[in-house]
Design an enzyme around this catalytic site. Structure first.
Site, PDB file in Angstrom:
ATOM      1  N   ASP A  36      29.590  36.318  43.354  1.00  0.00           N
ATOM      2  CA  ASP A  36      30.949  36.955  43.923  1.00  0.00           C
ATOM      3  C   ASP A  36      30.852  38.232  44.902  1.00  0.00           C
ATOM      4  OD1 ASP A  36      33.150  38.912  42.597  1.00  0.00           O
ATOM      5  OD2 ASP A  36      31.642  40.815  42.154  1.00  0.00           O
ATOM      6  N   ASP A  73      32.781  40.958  46.172  1.00  0.00           N
ATOM      7  CA  ASP A  73      33.098  42.465  46.981  1.00  0.00           C
ATOM      8  C   ASP A  73      32.442  43.291  45.968  1.00  0.00           C
ATOM      9  OD1 ASP A  73      35.860  42.212  48.258  1.00  0.00           O
ATOM     10  OD2 ASP A  73      36.638  41.615  46.326  1.00  0.00           O
ATOM     11  N   GLY A 126      37.486  42.938  40.010  1.00  0.00           N
ATOM     12  CA  GLY A 126      37.558  41.446  39.307  1.00  0.00           C
ATOM     13  C   GLY A 126      38.795  40.717  39.097  1.00  0.00           C
ATOM     14  N   ARG A 160      45.222  41.034  42.606  1.00  0.00           N
ATOM     15  CA  ARG A 160      45.659  42.373  43.060  1.00  0.00           C
ATOM     16  C   ARG A 160      47.334  42.514  42.643  1.00  0.00           C
ATOM     17  NH1 ARG A 160      47.683  40.247  49.048  1.00  0.00           N
ATOM     18  NH2 ARG A 160      45.726  39.652  48.557  1.00  0.00           N
ATOM     19  N   SER A 205      39.686  37.377  44.981  1.00  0.00           N
ATOM     20  CA  SER A 205      40.600  37.735  45.967  1.00  0.00           C
ATOM     21  C   SER A 205      40.656  37.115  46.825  1.00  0.00           C
ATOM     22  CB  SER A 205      39.556  38.282  46.832  1.00  0.00           C
ATOM     23  OG  SER A 205      40.090  39.058  48.061  1.00  0.00           O
ATOM     24  N   ASN A 257      41.254  37.310  49.963  1.00  0.00           N
ATOM     25  CA  ASN A 257      40.669  37.400  51.185  1.00  0.00           C
ATOM     26  C   ASN A 257      39.757  36.329  51.400  1.00  0.00           C
ATOM     27  OD1 ASN A 257      43.477  38.737  52.604  1.00  0.00           O
ATOM     28  ND2 ASN A 257      43.145  40.382  50.445  1.00  0.00           N
ATOM     29  N   ASP A 262      29.721  42.413  39.717  1.00  0.00           N
ATOM     30  CA  ASP A 262      29.547  44.165  39.865  1.00  0.00           C
ATOM     31  C   ASP A 262      30.446  44.347  39.215  1.00  0.00           C
ATOM     32  OD1 ASP A 262      31.486  43.532  41.497  1.00  0.00           O
ATOM     33  OD2 ASP A 262      31.331  45.192  42.573  1.00  0.00           O
TER      34      ASP A 262
HETATM   35  C1  BG6 Z   1      38.425  41.184  43.720  1.00  0.00           C
HETATM   36  C2  BG6 Z   1      38.145  42.671  43.452  1.00  0.00           C
HETATM   37  O1  BG6 Z   1      37.583  40.984  44.129  1.00  0.00           O
HETATM   38  O2  BG6 Z   1      39.244  40.480  44.320  1.00  0.00           O
HETATM   39  C3  BG6 Z   1      38.776  43.488  43.177  1.00  0.00           C
HETATM   40  O3  BG6 Z   1      37.127  43.108  42.622  1.00  0.00           O
HETATM   41  C4  BG6 Z   1      40.680  42.681  44.058  1.00  0.00           C
HETATM   42  O4  BG6 Z   1      39.161  44.693  42.865  1.00  0.00           O
HETATM   43  C5  BG6 Z   1      40.660  41.261  43.635  1.00  0.00           C
HETATM   44  O5  BG6 Z   1      42.174  43.749  43.398  1.00  0.00           O
HETATM   45  C6  BG6 Z   1      41.818  40.645  44.691  1.00  0.00           C
HETATM   46  O6  BG6 Z   1      41.564  40.916  46.118  1.00  0.00           O
HETATM   47  P1  BG6 Z   1      42.990  40.497  46.895  1.00  0.00           P
HETATM   48  O7  BG6 Z   1      41.470  41.134  48.014  1.00  0.00           O
HETATM   49  O8  BG6 Z   1      43.359  38.733  46.671  1.00  0.00           O
HETATM   50  O9  BG6 Z   1      43.653  41.347  47.396  1.00  0.00           O
HETATM   51 MG    MG Z   2      33.647  42.122  42.540  1.00  0.00          MG
END
Ligand code: BG6
Ligand code: MG
Length: 213
Positions: free
Chosen positions: A8, A10, A45, A48, A115, A117, A169
């Site tokens: 993973d 984040d 996890g 958004r 994510s 990002n 995590d």
């Molecule tokens: C996950 C995080 O990795 O990504 C979450 O644990 C987050 O907290 C999710 O909401 C989505 O991320 P992003 O960058 O697309 O907003």
């Molecule tokens: Mg994580």
């Protein structure tokens, strides 16, 4: 026998979970919703959009779709502003050497993050080259605890799920790993359910542990 390790992002490779929390905290303040680090565990996890829905449910608040879009954009801007200030030295201690050791022993390495990002964060951390496959939120429909993200990683690596281990995590992430038919190593100060073991830091994982799984 384990042949691949799926990380993973984040909270596992770097403390970007803190930036998600700070960004949501700022949105919660705007909306007058009390929001604690414990509440934030439920957002880990999770996508958004689903995170915003959880936050709104904590405050018993409803917003129109267009208002939701505005808050989602604002939360992402806050998060992206944080990650643009990051540098490779923010990767957790021992992670790069551990991944290199795994690679040198022939293990395949993937990223499994919901994510959108994720690619940017990997490049800011300077570790994109260490991964044989990267699955990000841009490539999936369902966020964790759905197993889609990990099943896609296993497919891209050409390694079946039972030969993959996930490092996570988040409770939703451990659930997703098990639902994918994979073992999970938890990274958390508290024991995470559904994991074979929970360690404090990603850098604490020993290759001997992977070999025993
Ligand atoms: C996950 C995080 O990795 O990504 C979450 O644990 C987050 O907290 C999710 O909401 C989505 O991320 P992003 O960058 O697309 O907003
Ligand atoms: Mg994580």
């Amino acid at each position: 026998m384990i042949k691949a390790v799926i990380f993973d992002l984040d909270g596992v490779l770097a403390d970007t979970a803190k930036y998600h929390f700070l960004a949501w905290l700022s949105i919660a303040k705007e909306l007058n919703i009390p929001f604690t680090e414990q509440d934030n565990e439920r957002l880990k996890g999770v996508s958004r959009t689903e995170s915003l829905n959880i936050l709104l449910s904590l405050g018993n608040l409803t917003l129109s779709e267009s208002e939701k879009e505005q808050y989602l954009a604002r939360k992402n801007k806050l998060f992206v502003d944080f990650i643009n200030l990051m540098s490779p030295n923010e990767i957790f201690p021992g992670v790069v050497s551990f991944i290199k050791e795994l690679r040198s022993e022939g293990y395949k390495i993937a990223l499994g993050s919901v994510s959108k990002n994720a690619e940017t964060v990997l490049s800011v951390l300077g570790v994109a080259d260490l991964f044989d496959a990267v699955v990000s939120g841009k490539m999936i429909k369902n966020s964790k605890p759905d197993p889609e993200v990990f099943l896609l990683a296993s497919e891209l690596l050409h390694i079946p799920p039972h030969e993959c281990v996930v490092v996570e995590d988040a409770a939703a992430g451990a659930e997703a790993a098990v639902a994918a038919g994979m073992k999970c190593i938890g990274i958390s100060p508290h024991p995470l359910e559904k994991t074979v073991v929970t360690l404090q830091n990603t850098g604490d994982i020993d290759i001997a542990l992977i070999k025993k799984l």
